[in-house]
Write an enzyme that holds these catalytic residues in place. Structure first.
Site, PDB file in Angstrom:
ATOM      1  N   ASP A 177      31.227 -21.992  25.590  1.00 35.15           N
ATOM      2  CA  ASP A 177      31.914 -20.836  26.170  1.00 35.15           C
ATOM      3  C   ASP A 177      33.257 -21.192  26.781  1.00 35.15           C
ATOM      4  O   ASP A 177      33.710 -20.558  27.728  1.00 35.15           O
ATOM      5  CB  ASP A 177      31.013 -20.144  27.215  1.00 35.15           C
ATOM      6  CG  ASP A 177      29.674 -19.783  26.628  1.00 35.15           C
ATOM      7  OD1 ASP A 177      29.665 -19.256  25.511  1.00 35.15           O
ATOM      8  OD2 ASP A 177      28.639 -20.067  27.264  1.00 35.15           O
ATOM      9  N   LYS A 229      36.563 -21.377  22.540  1.00 35.02           N
ATOM     10  CA  LYS A 229      36.916 -22.001  21.258  1.00 35.02           C
ATOM     11  C   LYS A 229      37.285 -20.947  20.215  1.00 35.02           C
ATOM     12  O   LYS A 229      38.197 -21.148  19.421  1.00 35.02           O
ATOM     13  CB  LYS A 229      35.736 -22.830  20.729  1.00 35.02           C
ATOM     14  CG  LYS A 229      35.402 -24.027  21.578  1.00 35.02           C
ATOM     15  CD  LYS A 229      34.187 -24.775  21.037  1.00 35.02           C
ATOM     16  CE  LYS A 229      32.895 -23.977  21.133  1.00 35.02           C
ATOM     17  NZ  LYS A 229      32.446 -23.672  22.503  1.00 35.02           N
ATOM     18  N   GLN A 241      29.161 -24.580  20.826  1.00 36.62           N
ATOM     19  CA  GLN A 241      28.646 -25.169  22.074  1.00 36.62           C
ATOM     20  C   GLN A 241      29.684 -26.174  22.630  1.00 36.62           C
ATOM     21  O   GLN A 241      30.860 -26.009  22.342  1.00 36.62           O
ATOM     22  CB  GLN A 241      27.272 -25.824  21.877  1.00 36.62           C
ATOM     23  CG  GLN A 241      26.155 -24.829  21.553  1.00 36.62           C
ATOM     24  CD  GLN A 241      26.033 -24.483  20.088  1.00 36.62           C
ATOM     25  OE1 GLN A 241      26.072 -25.348  19.238  1.00 36.62           O
ATOM     26  NE2 GLN A 241      25.881 -23.210  19.782  1.00 36.62           N
ATOM     27  N   GLY A 300      28.227 -17.970  20.246  1.00 35.89           N
ATOM     28  CA  GLY A 300      28.786 -16.630  20.393  1.00 35.89           C
ATOM     29  C   GLY A 300      30.271 -16.787  20.609  1.00 35.89           C
ATOM     30  O   GLY A 300      30.714 -17.100  21.707  1.00 35.89           O
ATOM     31  N   HIS A 301      31.055 -16.618  19.555  1.00 35.19           N
ATOM     32  CA  HIS A 301      32.504 -16.804  19.663  1.00 35.19           C
ATOM     33  C   HIS A 301      33.188 -15.446  19.740  1.00 35.19           C
ATOM     34  O   HIS A 301      33.181 -14.684  18.780  1.00 35.19           O
ATOM     35  CB  HIS A 301      33.015 -17.624  18.479  1.00 35.19           C
ATOM     36  CG  HIS A 301      32.508 -19.040  18.493  1.00 35.19           C
ATOM     37  ND1 HIS A 301      32.611 -19.891  17.437  1.00 35.19           N
ATOM     38  CD2 HIS A 301      31.895 -19.742  19.474  1.00 35.19           C
ATOM     39  CE1 HIS A 301      32.076 -21.067  17.757  1.00 35.19           C
ATOM     40  NE2 HIS A 301      31.630 -20.988  18.990  1.00 35.19           N
TER      41      HIS A 301
HETATM   42  P1  IMP Z   1      19.668 -23.602  21.923  1.00 42.49           P
HETATM   43  O1  IMP Z   1      20.945 -24.105  21.318  1.00 42.49           O
HETATM   44  O2  IMP Z   1      19.443 -22.140  21.677  1.00 42.49           O
HETATM   45  O3  IMP Z   1      18.503 -24.459  21.557  1.00 42.49           O
HETATM   46  O4  IMP Z   1      19.838 -23.727  23.520  1.00 42.49           O
HETATM   47  C1  IMP Z   1      19.925 -24.975  24.172  1.00 42.49           C
HETATM   48  C2  IMP Z   1      20.884 -24.899  25.349  1.00 42.49           C
HETATM   49  O5  IMP Z   1      22.212 -24.718  24.864  1.00 42.49           O
HETATM   50  C3  IMP Z   1      20.640 -23.732  26.311  1.00 42.49           C
HETATM   51  O6  IMP Z   1      21.005 -24.144  27.607  1.00 42.49           O
HETATM   52  C4  IMP Z   1      21.608 -22.665  25.823  1.00 42.49           C
HETATM   53  O7  IMP Z   1      21.960 -21.753  26.840  1.00 42.49           O
HETATM   54  C5  IMP Z   1      22.776 -23.544  25.443  1.00 42.49           C
HETATM   55  N1  IMP Z   1      23.630 -22.937  24.405  1.00 42.49           N
HETATM   56  C6  IMP Z   1      23.356 -22.831  23.090  1.00 42.49           C
HETATM   57  N2  IMP Z   1      24.375 -22.254  22.446  1.00 42.49           N
HETATM   58  C7  IMP Z   1      25.322 -22.000  23.354  1.00 42.49           C
HETATM   59  C8  IMP Z   1      26.643 -21.448  23.286  1.00 42.49           C
HETATM   60  O8  IMP Z   1      27.166 -21.103  22.221  1.00 42.49           O
HETATM   61  N3  IMP Z   1      27.316 -21.354  24.476  1.00 42.49           N
HETATM   62  C9  IMP Z   1      26.784 -21.785  25.637  1.00 42.49           C
HETATM   63  N4  IMP Z   1      25.572 -22.327  25.759  1.00 42.49           N
HETATM   64  C10 IMP Z   1      24.847 -22.430  24.615  1.00 42.49           C
HETATM   65 MG    MG Z   2      30.031 -18.612  23.541  1.00 37.21          MG
END
Ligand code: IMP
Ligand code: MG
Length: 428
Positions: A17, A20, A226, A44-45
């Site tokens: 977040d 990017k 991420q 989520g971009h």
């Molecule tokens: P997962 O990727 O859904 O397995 O989540 C693992 C961790 O990564 C959790 O803390 C999520 O909130 C975090 N996370 C996954 N994708 C994103 C993203 O795009 N932005 C921010 N945090 C993320």
């Molecule tokens: Mg995001």
């Protein structure tokens, strides 16, 4: 190699977040191909084009620039239902995407049972990760466990069915053990498999496609999802995602070699946020947390969850600089700090035993107990939204950026001061 075009990796330097999507959108102006190399629909971009807001989960943010080719590399876990939902929504909004999207024949398929399992495991876990519930962990587990199915497998229905049935059976046993329901799973599987041929029609060899483009002198962006602190190896394990979010992942996740990468741009938000579980050393006190969350609109783009907020943490951005080999930094959301009287920057951590370190500790539980050592800087107390040149920024804002650059060991190349495409300051 003669006539090699530029290949730039965009990585998040915090917990995701960082903005990017916006930086990729801005840089996509000058490139031919944008490729995702890891993650899936957990990303989520958010990108603003004119008055429109787009939230992209799997299709690279470059899709909003006409004519750019957008690829999903072998490193991604592809949720076919979510993918075509996103695809069709873009078409419905008038984005001309026909022929522009390609998916690696080596990309792993994220199946509905992965989503079911992700939610069930998270629900019953003693130590919760706070996942997005999109099935990411289970899909990468199947990949590493050599039980997964890939896009190429869609070309052989008999083999695909055999492998999927075995995986689904295993998963249903797990779900039952966990006391989780499996209603609707069969229906979701039918829906996913019905999209198989449509996906197969988009399959391509991503590595060769990128390499050929580079040989022809074209430019490529590799879009990370991420952030560094969520990297499976270098992040705050186990509170991480299940892929290598960092720059090394851009090579393995697309099928090119590290020597083909010419630039690595780290995206850093002017403060820090985190969504999901796990430590956030520079977290604000509750009142300030609420205040900055409101100013910055800090709610998850995938899950809507409120993000925790904190001061800029240079211990983390130095880790990012080192792991990713940053050649430059893009600072985002500087404008969110416009009204603050004073700013703090974490320069080091005081460990529970009293020692002070400038390095990010590997022991995540110790990280949860560190006290950041802060440096205070005066706020600039002036709007920056309309600034387009570095020299027009308030001197105190420039001093803040200079300090970020110094502590992160990488030059600031862009500063973003709002959500619009035009709200960007190129530096140097
Ligand atoms: P997962 O990727 O859904 O397995 O989540 C693992 C961790 O990564 C959790 O803390 C999520 O909130 C975090 N996370 C996954 N994708 C994103 C993203 O795009 N932005 C921010 N945090 C993320
Ligand atoms: Mg995001």
């Amino acid at each position: 190699m003669a006539h090699q075009g530029s290949c730039t990796v965009i990585v998040g330097c915090q917990w995701g977040d960082e903005g990017k999507g916006k930086i990729v959108d801005v840089l996509a102006e000058n490139v031919d191909i944008v490729a995702r190399y890891q993650g899936g629909a957990n990303a989520g971009h958010t990108v603003h084009v004119g008055e429109d807001e787009f939230v992209l989960h799997q299709i690279p943010s470059g899709i909003l620039h006409e004519g750019r080719r957008c690829l999903l590399g072998n490193g991604v876990v592809l949720d076919v239902q979510q993918f075509f939902e996103e695809y069709d929504a873009l078409v419905a909004r008038g984005v001309d995407i026909e022929g522009r999207v390609g998916v690696s024949s080596r990309a792993q398929l994220l199946m509905p049972y992965h989503r079911f399992l992700d939610k069930a495991v998270e629900h019953s876990a003693e130590v919760k990760i706070g996942t997005t519930g999109r099935g990411i962990g289970p899909a990468y587990e199947d990949k590493a466990g050599r039980r997964g199915v890939r896009v190429a497998d869609l070309g052989n229905r008999a083999r695909l069915t055999e492998r999927i049935e075995a995986a689904q059976e295993r998963t249903v046993r797990r779900l039952t053990e966990l006391g989780a329901g499996t209603e609707d799973l069969d229906r979701a599987m039918d829906e996913a498999l019905a999209l198989g041929d449509r996906l197969l029609a988009l399959s391509t060899e991503v590595g060769p496609e990128i390499s050929a483009a580079l040989r022809q002198g074209r430019s490529v962006l590799l879009e990370g999802a991420q952030g560094t602190a969520l990297d499976l190896d270098h992040g705050t394990y186990p509170f991480v995602t299940s892929s290598n979010t960092t720059a090394g992942g851009a090579a393995t996740g697309t099928g090119i070699g590290p020597t083909q990468i010419t630039d690595v741009i780290g995206v850093v938000k002017a403060y820090t946020t985190r969504v999901g579980e796990g430590p956030l050393p520079s977290a604000f006190e509750p009142e300030m947390d609420e205040h900055v969350r409101t100013l910055g609109g800090e709610f998850g783009a995938t899950t809507g969850r409120p993000r925790r907020c904190g001061w800029f943490d240079s211990v983390l951005t130095r880790l990012a600089s080192q792991v990713n080999g940053l050649t430059g930094v893009a600072v985002t959301k500087l404008d969110v700090l416009d009204t603050l009287d004073e700013l703090q920057i974490a320069t080091a951590y005081r460990l529970p035993d009293g020692r002070v370190t400038e390095h990010f500790p590997a022991d995540t539980w110790a990280l949860g107990k560190v006290e950041p050592v802060y440096e205070t800087m005066p706020g600039w107390k002036a709007p920056t939204h309309d600034v387009r040149k570095l020299e027009d920024l308030p001197p105190k804002a420039r001093a803040y950026l200079d300090r970020i650059e110094e502590l992160t060991y990488a030059p600031v190349r862009w500063v973003s001061v709002g959500t619009k495409r035009s709200q960007i300051i190129p530096v140097g």
